[in-house]
Design a protein around this motif. Structure first.
Motif, PDB file in Angstrom:
ATOM      1  N   LEU A   1       4.100   0.967   3.933  1.00 20.32           N
ATOM      2  CA  LEU A   1       3.474   0.151   2.899  1.00 20.32           C
ATOM      3  C   LEU A   1       4.340  -1.061   2.550  1.00 20.32           C
ATOM      4  O   LEU A   1       3.841  -2.169   2.379  1.00 20.32           O
TER       5      LEU A   1
ATOM      6  N   VAL B   1      -4.515  -3.884   0.663  1.00 24.04           N
ATOM      7  CA  VAL B   1      -4.894  -2.481   0.799  1.00 24.04           C
ATOM      8  C   VAL B   1      -6.140  -2.220  -0.040  1.00 24.04           C
ATOM      9  O   VAL B   1      -6.255  -2.710  -1.159  1.00 24.04           O
TER      10      VAL B   1
ATOM     11  N   VAL C   1      -5.745   4.121  -0.461  1.00 26.94           N
ATOM     12  CA  VAL C   1      -4.700   4.962   0.121  1.00 26.94           C
ATOM     13  C   VAL C   1      -4.971   6.379  -0.361  1.00 26.94           C
ATOM     14  O   VAL C   1      -5.334   6.588  -1.514  1.00 26.94           O
TER      15      VAL C   1
ATOM     16  N   ALA D   1       0.850   0.001  -2.852  1.00 27.76           N
ATOM     17  CA  ALA D   1      -0.381  -0.450  -2.198  1.00 27.76           C
ATOM     18  C   ALA D   1      -1.032  -1.611  -2.935  1.00 27.76           C
ATOM     19  O   ALA D   1      -1.558  -2.534  -2.304  1.00 27.76           O
TER      20      ALA D   1
ATOM     21  N   ILE E   1      -3.843   4.947   5.017  1.00 26.07           N
ATOM     22  CA  ILE E   1      -3.825   3.653   4.326  1.00 26.07           C
ATOM     23  C   ILE E   1      -4.885   2.769   4.967  1.00 26.07           C
ATOM     24  O   ILE E   1      -4.875   2.577   6.183  1.00 26.07           O
TER      25      ILE E   1
END
Lengths: 440, 440
Positions: free
Chosen positions: A144, A153, A156, A215, A288
């Protein structure tokens, strides 16, 4: 070769002992890989006399970790004591304040004080690393923080508690009850004598809060997580899930939504043919989803002295390879003072599919009533089925299983509340959210 | 904020164009994460007039990548042209010689000249990064080079060619022939017009040779790999594998053995309930088994402009975050001059289980003869079965499937050679190695 990196290790439990052993037995290999030797010159633990099967006679002993952080001749303080309070908090703070790098495996500490500690590290120009704090040996923090730089992102999620995954796997494979599998997990040392922290989802929540920050660039908000443990999951749920092509996993999920960042920990149905559904036993997995890379899934040991020590060692090696003058990778992915305020995505507005299991009286009109309550709340059904009765079932009751298409938590709760007023329901309804990987 | 990192991008195909786009649209985000802006100040490609849907008017244009490497005002040279020869080789060499950092996605170049280039980078004190060269967006290079520091790796294996995995997955799910699925892959752009490099295993071999070096600290030996492609895999094999609880994947495997490092690329049967067996379509997966961490599996997109650009960007970001004076992480995990000479583990001494499919004349004594030839070679059988005949099967032939317990390649070849002399065999025997994950 450059001077040795002198480190102090606070906490000599399973992970600490494993780390000391590896540093000694792999000294040459580590020196080649890092460009300089790594030597534990100071150690600290509560009980000096305990036999840990390691030789720490060459290191300076401290009874008090805070003392070690303040006074030991070290460049790097390794915190392996655990717990969000003292001595972990005070010793890490003392080490950073003094300008020492810090490596910690302590999820509780980071969940509570991670931003404060990251700010301090950045002010002092030192590194705060914590790969081992989430999903043990799986290098998800590095992925990450480094590999995904530049990506946005969107979600996750992962299996981040080995105890829960062990219990759910055993229940499914051996057709055993939750209670039996919990006892077995305790016997094997996978679960604590007081298992609440694991099975209620708190442990997963701590880890999730750290991933959320990395994230989405928001401040750590470990207390702002929707939480449901696995104690309510019955073998009947697991078998119904299997019939429908799903497995049940305790997932921690953080997801960007219109209303904010959803953080939730709950039993989740995942499609049986997805990769994450195959992750069994104490193994962990983190997925992710990001816009440039796509979906990345990492699977590996989430706990255990060696796996955790390996992650700690990777963190130490990164520091050994760095040098004064090097730019620091911000601990939390971006400078800690620039993290956004966390805005909670409300669970009520969560969108997704749902599994609903109802035990109802066996009488005419029940199916129609259930279907009507769903329709009234704009819930469209993927399937509605009656489970075959087992020998033990009482004749006058039956089980109805619903799987919905994507809808909202609010609608499901309204519909279930309406059904509860109808008078034919026996016991509590079971509601399990469905999570679908984008790929894999 | 520090000065911008000036980079030159050689090659503006899918990956290069995607990288330029991301650098422009995410400029602010990247500057925050890296502590300084990243700007493409020079670009090079063959045809300046081609419309790539990107704006490179702000960058200096070079028709010749080597010229750009020699003269552009840049700190970092990004090589996205591909190919082991020129201009890739000469331009990377020129860039390193001049003291520029280099990021490349070029597996062929590294497979051929990786050690030479790493030596040069280390002499010049610059970074040579190549995350995108193996398994696209999956951060396996970083995991091996950084996260696993101190671990001794015993095996690394993976699905590293999307074309092959797409074909094998389609064959299984849709019950189609190899030829049909290959054409479909070509139509969808997953396979080249000349697919040999993918389906014969060469692409996987290039990637495997790089992983082998990082995993075992040996010099790159891409020409020293046992190679078998998937062209010989029939739907019958896939169906027989499924009946036995396996799936067929093209794996690259590097493994430490008593005789040396085995490097092999071949169709492989993996247990159906293993995580890697669920990796479908163009998705890649790499597993690493090491002594401290245990087994780590990473799954993600192995190709595609964006996923590859994401890996390149991660490499660039690592360089942006570094500073003069920082210790360099050796490109190949240890200083390139200290890599061990590669000693090949001979395929003849490979140990494992085998799947053997024989088409034989339908007559008395054939089963007994096969079993005897196996026993004479000390091969113990897990199962021996006759496949049910389909309507199309000719009456006078039948298919015999054997699955062996762990044995050696040498024994299997001896036994099969003996069976071939018996006279009842029709066509060529099919032999597929079985690979078992330690966990997952």
């Amino acid at each position: 070769m450059a001077d040795a990196l002198k480190i102090g290790i606070a906490g000599l439990g399973t992970v600490g002992a494993s780390l000391v052993r590896v540093l000694q037995t792999r000294a040459d290999m580590l020196a080649v890989a890092c460009g300089r030797p790594i030597v534990a010159t100071a150690v600290s633990a509560r009980d000096r006399s305990r036999d840990r099967g390691i030789d720490v006679s060459g290191a300076q002993w401290f009874d008090d970790a805070v003392e070690m952080a303040r006074h030991a001749d070290i460049e790097l303080f390794v915190e392996l004591m655990g717990g969000s309070g003292d001595p972990a908090y005070s010793s890490v703070k003392a080490a950073l304040s003094r300008g020492l790098h810090v490596v910690t495996a302590n999820k509780a500490l980071l969940a509570k004080s991670g931003v404060e500690l990251a700010v301090l590290a950045e002010e002092k120009g030192v590194i705060l690393n914590f790969e081992a704090a989430v999903a043990g040996g799986i290098p998800v923090i590095k992925a990450l923080r480094e590999s995904l730089t530049g990506n946005t992102v969107s979600r996750v999620y992962g299996i981040m508690n080995g105890t829960c995954n062990y219990i759910l796997t055993r229940m499914e494979k051996e057709k055993l009850s939750f209670e039996t599998c919990l006892k077995e997990a305790q016997r094997l040392g996978y679960a604590e004598a007081d298992p609440a922290f694991d099975i209620e989802g708190n442990d997963t929540a701590h880890k999730l809060s750290i991933l959320t920050t990395l994230a989405f660039g928001t401040q750590i908000a470990a207390d702002d997580i929707y939480l449901e443990g696995i104690t309510n999951i019955s073998l009947e749920d697991i078998e119904a899930a299997a019939d429908l092509g799903y497995r049940i996993k305790l997932l921690g999920v953080a997801q960007k939504t219109a209303s904010g960042i959803e953080q939730r920990v709950h039993p989740t149905m995942v499609p049986q043919d997805s990769v994450i559904a195959q992750v069994d036993g104490v193994t962990n997995a983190v997925a992710i989803e990001s816009d440039i890379l796509g979906e990345l899934l990492m699977v590996g040991p989430g706990a255990g002295g060696n796996a955790t020590a390996s992650a700690v060692l990777g963190d130490i090696a990164d520091i050994a390879k760095s040098r004064p003058g090097a730019q620091l990778v911000p601990s939390l992915g971006r400078p800690a003072r620039q993290l956004d305020v966390y805005k909670r995505g409300e669970i009520q507005s969560h969108e997704g599919g749902y599994f609903i299991r109802l035990t109802v009286q066996d009488k005419t009109g029940v199916f129609a009533s259930i279907a009507t309550r769903m329709a009234e709340n704009q819930i469209s059904l993927e399937s509605i089925m009656q489970r075959p009765k087992s020998h033990n079932d009482k004749a006058e009751r039956q089980t109805v299983i619903l799987v919905t298409h994507a809808t909202t938590e609010h609608s499901v709760r309204q519909a279930v509340a309406a059904i509860e007023t109808e008078g034919y329901l026996i016991g509590k309804p079971q509601v399990i959210r469905i999570e679908r990987p984008v790929a894999n």
